[in-house]
Design a protein around this motif. Structure first.
Motif, PDB file in Angstrom:
ATOM      1  N   LEU A   1      11.329  -0.541   2.525  1.00 31.66           N
ATOM      2  CA  LEU A   1      11.427  -1.312   1.439  1.00 31.66           C
ATOM      3  C   LEU A   1      10.668  -2.788   1.721  1.00 31.66           C
ATOM      4  N   GLY A   2      11.077  -3.220   2.719  1.00 28.70           N
ATOM      5  CA  GLY A   2      10.508  -4.733   3.148  1.00 28.70           C
ATOM      6  C   GLY A   2       8.981  -4.461   3.176  1.00 28.70           C
ATOM      7  N   ALA A   3       8.462  -3.414   3.859  1.00 29.13           N
ATOM      8  CA  ALA A   3       7.022  -3.329   4.074  1.00 29.13           C
ATOM      9  C   ALA A   3       6.285  -2.944   2.914  1.00 29.13           C
TER      10      ALA A   3
ATOM     11  N   LEU B   1       7.247  -4.169  -0.023  1.00 29.43           N
ATOM     12  CA  LEU B   1       7.091  -5.450  -0.849  1.00 29.43           C
ATOM     13  C   LEU B   1       6.210  -6.265  -0.404  1.00 29.43           C
ATOM     14  N   ARG B   2       5.763  -6.208   0.734  1.00 30.15           N
ATOM     15  CA  ARG B   2       4.506  -7.217   1.414  1.00 30.15           C
ATOM     16  C   ARG B   2       3.277  -7.242   0.293  1.00 30.15           C
TER      17      ARG B   2
ATOM     18  N   LEU C   1       3.041  -7.393  -2.495  1.00 25.60           N
ATOM     19  CA  LEU C   1       3.098  -8.315  -3.679  1.00 25.60           C
ATOM     20  C   LEU C   1       2.501  -9.654  -3.191  1.00 25.60           C
ATOM     21  N   GLN C   2       2.576  -9.978  -1.987  1.00 25.18           N
ATOM     22  CA  GLN C   2       1.991 -11.285  -1.392  1.00 25.18           C
ATOM     23  C   GLN C   2       0.647 -11.250  -1.383  1.00 25.18           C
ATOM     24  N   THR C   3      -0.378 -11.241  -2.454  1.00 23.82           N
ATOM     25  CA  THR C   3      -1.733 -10.943  -2.300  1.00 23.82           C
ATOM     26  C   THR C   3      -2.556 -11.787  -1.537  1.00 23.82           C
ATOM     27  N   GLY C   4      -2.143 -13.240  -1.445  1.00 24.59           N
ATOM     28  CA  GLY C   4      -2.751 -14.098  -0.681  1.00 24.59           C
ATOM     29  C   GLY C   4      -3.726 -14.854  -1.651  1.00 24.59           C
TER      30      GLY C   4
END
Lengths: 195, 484, 99, 610
Positions: free
Chosen positions: D575-577, D579-580, D582-585
């Motif tokens: 799940l953590g992987a 969700l990453r 979402l953080q598009t930069g």
């Protein structure tokens, strides 16, 4: 329709029309100029709201100072691309539109459902403004002056290409910025490096 | 009219202003190559001010009630001053190495930001509050980019990006805050917090209140206002990140505490709901997103987001006790996170901050750094004997007393998830073998940085072994806020 | 025209600013959009100040203008920094840090 | 010396030893000297503990409770409990004095044993090992002497941390590192139960004492029991215990037999006044404990690794203790803890001695050790018989007491499970003993030989209480409760009968040279299986009733329970992987989320009360 109402509609349309240009105009110089139009029209609105001092500040400080600065920024950074901004992809524009519409909907719904103060009072004089500045809000005023000082110091340090006393400075001409990368969809209209 | 007696409650802030001007003046006369003195001077002055905070009486109200010096304000002043002093010590060598000619400006900007931090918790006027918030925030964006992008060592490759992201989020947030405050002013006719508290609840006031808080919540990195945090932490100079990860968070919490417990005391129903949302969202997102991280700075960034979630449990409880527990948590977290980032700076000086791979075999290369890191990690994870345990226990206690049993249960479960990534770091430092090509000598840690790490370590262990005075002063501070 | 009209105008201006901030690709364009948002704030404040005794609203607007000025100055400095690093000021160039 | 100082000495001397070893690195790096230093302090602590116990024994001393104020009410208490103060201190009474003796005795024996067992390790590692050992003794003692639940929790956590270090001692082995992580995780999960229990108790009563009366007794004790399930390896939180056998065998003896896993049971014994207020929790405990006893005993039947057999046996016996406490028998639970600590430490150390001689954990690699390793064999036999519940030896007395209480309460299902478990216990211990000591020697076992004196001395020392401590039951229980009088009850006779039957069956299948008739024939596949050591879990179910059930249980344990626990972990990671993404930069996306969140929050605020 009273004269005041007509005035309001004219100013409102002018502000919004110019504001629309600010967010959509592709030429960045135009963007800044349209921003100037928006701000100037807001100053007119201030006058209509009996805030003449603020209107003056708006024109002098904003239109005179900030916009010049921004124009400088545009000139410095986008001369290679002819001051033209790359257009956003369609989906991004659509998403932005949805967001903006939602903001408008929420805020206006809140405004319309809230009983607002009715009575008008006479506008404060400029002296009253000054007195309030230097009594009630003097601490905030002092803090604000420090804030401006820190912004200036910081901005100079950040924006300066080379530091005073930096040994690297003496070693010849400053490093030129890398040539802009030709990204997909980027339009290059300006003349190639004319330096 | 303001009089001289109005300055009494501001004694420490005036001292800080004096320190700022002194550093400014000394910077002007110092020749290049001697600028290192400025950092030492800053650290000394901040330490002196911190010491003075224990002898100076700053109680009282000033400027017609715009500023109130209380235990609450004093506690935050101490946290800010201590964090500033430690971060300055930690940054000395970094600044000297990477931007030797701009040391004066670096510490000046830090002092400007600190001034905003010390002033803010005493503000009882929304204008003052927002100006202080900006005085704290604007120098931070510049400090994040301070290294400039053309740094030859590559340590600061992402300097521009780090600052720009912080700046952009900050600018939009400020606009949102001001937009919200314009409604708050419009519906109450005043910017004095005392007046606002009496205003009737209307949709527009609710909106204004929420926008105000939302605009400030970005500074503490609560989800969903957190997205700049990991990027900026990764791109900015590490000693500065040590500061950024604690002091502005503390001040942001002070601002939210003021709004929640004083300004919008009567209208805060929805605010408490939002706090609950922040708690759940921050703890979940922070913990889960930290799991796959390999860069330790990013990992700690997400961990900090989760930590903010735990802290906000204190606000969500909506009680004086909750606020007190949050204050204790903040103090403990400040010492811990500051220390953790300073260790990262000590481990990889002059290179982009450490990944888990860089930490491998640290316990063999530098046992003391590894031990310090382990203690900080245990504290963040909330293991007993270090301050983090008491911090978590106390906010849990406050939340449970306020009837939020489910939240406590949830927090406890997520604390287990958080163990995973803290242990990842500990495992890298202790269990993994260093890569063969890197049987390098232990990293050379400068004396000021080592001193700062030692102080953090002593605080973390000391507050864990004997939390009593800290708990008591947190309780006094929270009560003094509730009194106003 | 009453207070409501000005407030709705300000809300519309704010929404335009929001649109610009999330769609403009040039960093300076984004800054200009933030200016629109700030301008909406000032309009609100001045409109409200007509209905309250005392100068607070206008003082607030003055503070708001000054804050915005400080922000623009810093923003432009950072944009120049980005330009120096990347040779362009498209905002999405600053997206190397992610995940 | 007053009891207070003796108790402080017992507790802090090992800490001092650990600190000396940490700080004086030449001593630590010297290897054997570090070990001897650590052993000496452990022996002194043991002496102190014995003094304390004897004082109580003579009946002269009253319970000692010395505390200092530590945390203020202002911070943690308040409200209705404004005067609550959290204390730090020492409580010495019958329970803690007995436990101190058990802990220090086992720890001292284990340390002496380690001197020989770990002799092959590099010197600095050897020193490090003893540093951890000393630290462990300190943590365990601080847990034992705690006067309230908060301090007990601190000791509990410290024990967990140090055990993590000890289990993971062989870091280079990936399986050891994994096992250490797993143990840490499972016990941490359980610890959260303890924290929550503390919270509930404190908010309700303003105190961390176990003597208070609380209206929330049900919640508190259930949460406490959750913690016990993790620490004392009760189903389904037992999965870490068999894996933890990756550590050095003396560590297994210390942690997973005698002391650390017993901490959970000890917690219940200490907090028994709280548990008495919550009958429902007692019922839950009785059922969970009895089921664990049966479940683990069934699995132990097919294990081929001698340490795994003992590990599951530990699970099973802990189930006995929990069931006893659930049935309301503080004496039964605690006394079984005492006897079990003696004979299980003995068994593990004897197993360690065997492993040291044979260089393998596999039963199939042993056999015929009786003639080659006589001392070890005798010790192992004593331990096995004591565990099996042969009359006269330690396990017999405590098991009898437990069964009697469970019967008294009318808990029929747990009673049945415990009786079956008693039979199985005798059977699998018989099997291990017969195969390892008397079976046909394998190639590995040809050259088996006894280790040095440091390996044998602890065995001899521990064999004495393993055989005889049961006779002291009446006196020991009199130290903290009404003395129990042991007599052979009907249910005890049934259990003894079942135990003897189990031993007999084991003898029939694995011991008798020939004969056994039809029964032997029926179980022959199991015998082959056990002898060959090549149990294939997927096919074993077809080979016989007992083996089949056992293998199914083992499979269930391995793939379902364990898999579930692992799966939860993996799901979280995955799940953590995910969700990453979402953080598009992209800064503008951040602003978008910011404004959208502002909208949501604003809408909530604007229309909250409408």
């Amino acid at each position: 329709m009273s004269g005041e109402q007509v005035g309001f509609w004219v100013v409102a349309l002018a502000i919004l029309g110019a504001g629309r240009q600010v967010v959509t105009s592709r030429n960045l110089v135009h963007t800044v100029l349209w921003l100037a139009v928006t701000l100037a029209n807001t100053a007119v609105a201030f006058v209509m709201l009996e805030a003449t001092f603020l209107a003056a500040v708006q024109v002098l400080l904003y239109t005179g100072g900030v916009l010049t600065l921004m124009l400088f920024g545009v000139m410095l950074t986008t001369r290679d691309t002819g001051f033209v901004d790359v257009r956003s992809p369609l989906h991004r524009g659509f998403a932005g539109g949805v967001l903006a519409a939602a903001v408008m909907a929420l805020v206006s719904a809140s405004i319309l459902r809230t009983p607002l103060p009715e009575a008008r009072v006479t506008a404060p004089t400029t002296e009253a403004l000054g007195a309030s500045f230097l009594t009630e809000h003097v601490l905030a005023f002092e803090a604000l002056s420090l804030l401006l000082l820190s912004a200036v110091i910081g901005a100079v340090v950040i924006a300066r290409r080379r530091d005073a006393g930096d040994p690297r400075e003496e070693r010849g001409p400053a490093i030129r910025p890398r040539a802009p990368r030709a990204a997909g969809g980027a339009v290059r209209l300006g003349a190639p490096e004319a330096e | 009219m303001p009089t001289l007696s109005d300055l009494g409650p501001l004694a420490l802030d005036l001292g800080l202003l004096g320190a700022l001007l002194l550093v400014f003046a000394v910077d002007l006369v110092l020749p290049h190559g001697r600028k290192r003195v400025l950092g030492l001077l800053t650290a000394a002055l901040l330490t002196a001010l911190f010491a003075a905070s224990f002898t100076t009486s700053t109680a009282g109200s000033a400027f017609g009630g715009a500023y109130v010096g209380s235990e609450w304000a004093l506690l935050f002043k101490r946290i800010a001053l201590a964090a500033g002093a430690l971060a300055t010590l930690g940054a000395l060598d970094h600044v000297d190495r990477h931007f030797p000619t701009r040391q004066g400006e670096f510490f000046l900007l830090l002092l400007f930001s600190l001034l905003g931090m010390t002033l803010l918790p005493g503000a009882r006027d929304l204008l003052l509050l927002v100006v202080c918030f900006e005085l704290m925030g604007i120098p931070l964006a510049m400090l994040a980019s301070f290294a400039k992008a053309d740094d030859t060592t590559g340590t600061h490759r992402h300097a521009a990006e780090a600052g720009l992201k912080l700046y952009l989020v900050s600018a939009v947030s400020t606009a949102i805050t001001l937009f919200g405050l314009s409604y708050v002013y419009g519906l109450t006719g005043s910017t004095r917090i005392a007046t606002i508290a009496a205003a009737p609840v209307t949709p527009l006031l609710g909106l204004g209140m929420m926008f105000t808080v939302a605009g400030m919540a970005f500074k503490i990195g609560a989800v969903p206002f957190h997205m700049w945090v990991p990027d900026t932490y990764q791109g900015a100079p590490v000693p500065f990140v040590a500061f950024l990860s604690v002091a502005p968070k503390a001040t942001g919490l002070a601002a939210i505490g003021l709004l929640l417990s004083v300004a919008f005391r009567e209208q805060r129903g929805p605010l408490l709901g939002v706090m609950l949302f922040f708690v759940v969202a921050s703890v979940v997102a922070g913990s889960l997103l930290a799991l796959p991280q390999r860069d330790v700075r990013r990992l700690l960034a997400y961990s900090g987001i989760a930590q903010i979630g735990y802290m906000l449990m204190g606000f969500a409880a909506g009680t004086v006790r909750g606020t007190a527990m949050l204050l204790f948590y903040v103090a403990g977290y400040a010492a811990t996170n500051l220390g953790a980032f300073l260790v990262l700076e000590a481990v990889t000086p002059g290179r982009p901050g450490p990944t888990l791979e860089d930490l491998r075999g640290l316990s063999r290369r530098s046992p003391w750094l590894a031990l310090a890191l382990l203690v900080f990690l245990l504290s963040l994870a909330g293991i007993p004997f270090v301050v983090g345990f008491w911090a978590k226990l106390s906010v849990f206690l406050a939340a449970y007393q306020a009837g939020l049993g489910w939240l406590v249960l949830f927090g406890a479960l997520m604390a287990i998830v958080s163990l995973w990534y803290y242990l990842q770091v500990a495992k890298a430092a202790y269990l993994d073998d260093p890569p063969p090509e890197e049987r390098a000598p232990p990293p050379a840690v400068g004396a000021p940085l080592a001193l700062a790490i030692w102080i953090c370590l002593a605080l973390v262990v000391g507050m864990g072994a004997y939390p009593r005075p800290f708990l008591e002063s947190a309780a006094t501070a929270a009560q003094s806020l509730a009194g106003h | 025209m009453g207070l409501t009209g000005y407030l709705l105008l300000a809300a519309a201006l704010f929404s335009l600013g929001v649109f610009g901030v999330v769609t403009r690709r040039n960093a300076i364009g984004v800054l200009a959009s933030v200016e629109l948002m700030a301008n909406a704030v000032n309009l609100n404040l001045v409109a409200f100040s007509r209905h309250h005794a005392g100068p607070t609203g206008q003082v607030f607007a003055l503070f708001s203008i000054a804050l915005t000025v400080a922000e623009v100055v810093v923003g432009l400095a950072l944009v120049l920094l980005l330009f120096r690093a990347k040779g362009d000021v498209r905002i999405e160039l600053a997206s190397e840090l992610k995940d | 010396m007053s009891p207070l100082y003796t108790a402080l000495l017992c507790t802090f001397l090992p800490l001092a030893a650990a600190l000396v070893l940490v700080l004086v690195s030449p001593l630590r790096r010297a290897g054997l000297a570090a070990g001897l230093f650590s052993v000496a302090t452990a022996l002194i602590a043991f002496g102190g503990a014995v003094t304390l116990l004897l004082e109580r024994w003579s009946g002269a001393a009253t319970p000692v409770r010395e505390t200092v104020r530590w945390l203020p009410h202002a911070g943690l208490g308040g409200g209705a409990h404004a005067r609550a103060v959290i204390e730090l201190g020492v409580q010495i009474d019958g329970i803690s004095a007995t436990m101190l003796v058990v802990v220090t005795a086992v720890a001292a024996c284990v340390q002496i044993f380690s001197l020989g067992y770990m002799a092959g390790e590099p010197k600095p590692d050897f020193g490090r090992y003893f540093t951890w050992q000393s630290l462990f003794l300190f943590s365990m003692n601080s847990l034992v002497v705690a006067p309230n639940l908060l301090q007990l929790f601190l000791g509990w956590e410290l024990v967990g941390l140090v055990s993590y270090l000890l289990i993971g001692y062989w870091w280079s082995k990936p399986s050891a590192a994994r096992a250490a992580m797993k143990a840490f995780w499972m016990t941490k999960l359980a610890d959260m139960g303890l924290i929550l229990a503390l919270l509930v108790l404190f908010v309700d009563t303003g105190s961390f004492d176990w003597t208070v009366t609380t209206s929330a007794a049900g919640a508190v004790t259930l949460l406490l029991f959750f913690a016990v399930m993790g620490k004392s390896a009760q189903f389904p939180l037992h999965v870490w215990l068999p894996d933890a056998m990756e550590g050095p065998t003396p560590v297994s003896a210390l942690l997973h037999a005698a002391t650390m896993v017993a901490a959970g049971v000890f917690l219940v014994v200490r907090a028994f006044p709280l548990f008495e207020q919550a009958p429902t929790t007692g019922l839950v405990m009785a059922y969970v404990g009895a089921f664990t006893a049966l479940f683990a005993a069934v699995i132990a039947v097919v294990q081929t690794d001698i340490k795994k057999v003992l590990a599951y046996s530990t699970c099973s016996q802990l189930g006995y203790m929990v069931a006893a406490l659930g049935a309301g028998s503080q004496v039964g639970g605690f006394f079984h803890l005492t006897t079990h600590a003696c004979f299980k430490a003995l068994l593990f150390l004897a197993a360690g001695s065997i492993i040291h001689g044979v260089h393998s954990n596999e039963l199939s690699h042993m056999g015929g050790l009786w003639s080659r390793m006589r001392v070890t064999s005798v010790a192992f036999l004593v331990g096995a018989l004591a565990l099996a519940g042969v009359p006269g030896l330690a396990g017999f007395f405590s098991k009898d007491l437990i069964l009697e209480h469970v019967l008294e309460r009318g808990l029929w299902a747990p009673l049945g499970a415990l009786l079956v478990a008693a039979f199985l216990t005798a059977f699998y211990m018989g099997r291990v003993t017969l195969v390892a000591l008397f079976g046909r020697p394998s190639a590995h076992a040809e050259h088996a030989h006894e280790g040095g004196v440091s390996l044998l001395a602890p065995l001899v020392v521990l064999a004495v209480p393993a055989a005889g401590v049961g006779w002291l039951g009446a006196k020991l229980s009199g130290l903290y409760a009404a003395p129990v009088h042991f007599h052979l009850s009907p249910v005890g006779m049934v259990a003894t009968g079942l135990a003897l039957a189990g031993l007999g069956l084991a003898y029939w299948m694995f011991g008798a040279p020939q004969g056994g008739g039809r029964l032997r024939a029926a179980f022959a596949p199991i015998g082959r299986l056990a002898r060959s050591g090549a149990v294939n879990a997927r096919f074993a179910w077809g080979y016989g009733v007992l083996g089949g059930v056992s293998s199914i249980f083992a499979w269930f344990d391995r793939y379902v329970i364990d898999g579930l626990m692992n799966g939860l972990g993996y799901a979280t990671l995955a799940l953590g992987a995910r969700l990453r993404g979402l953080q598009t930069g992209r800064a503008q996306d951040y602003v978008y989320v910011l404004v959208a969140a502002m909208l949501g929050v604003g809408a909530y605020g604007a229309f909250w009360s409408r």
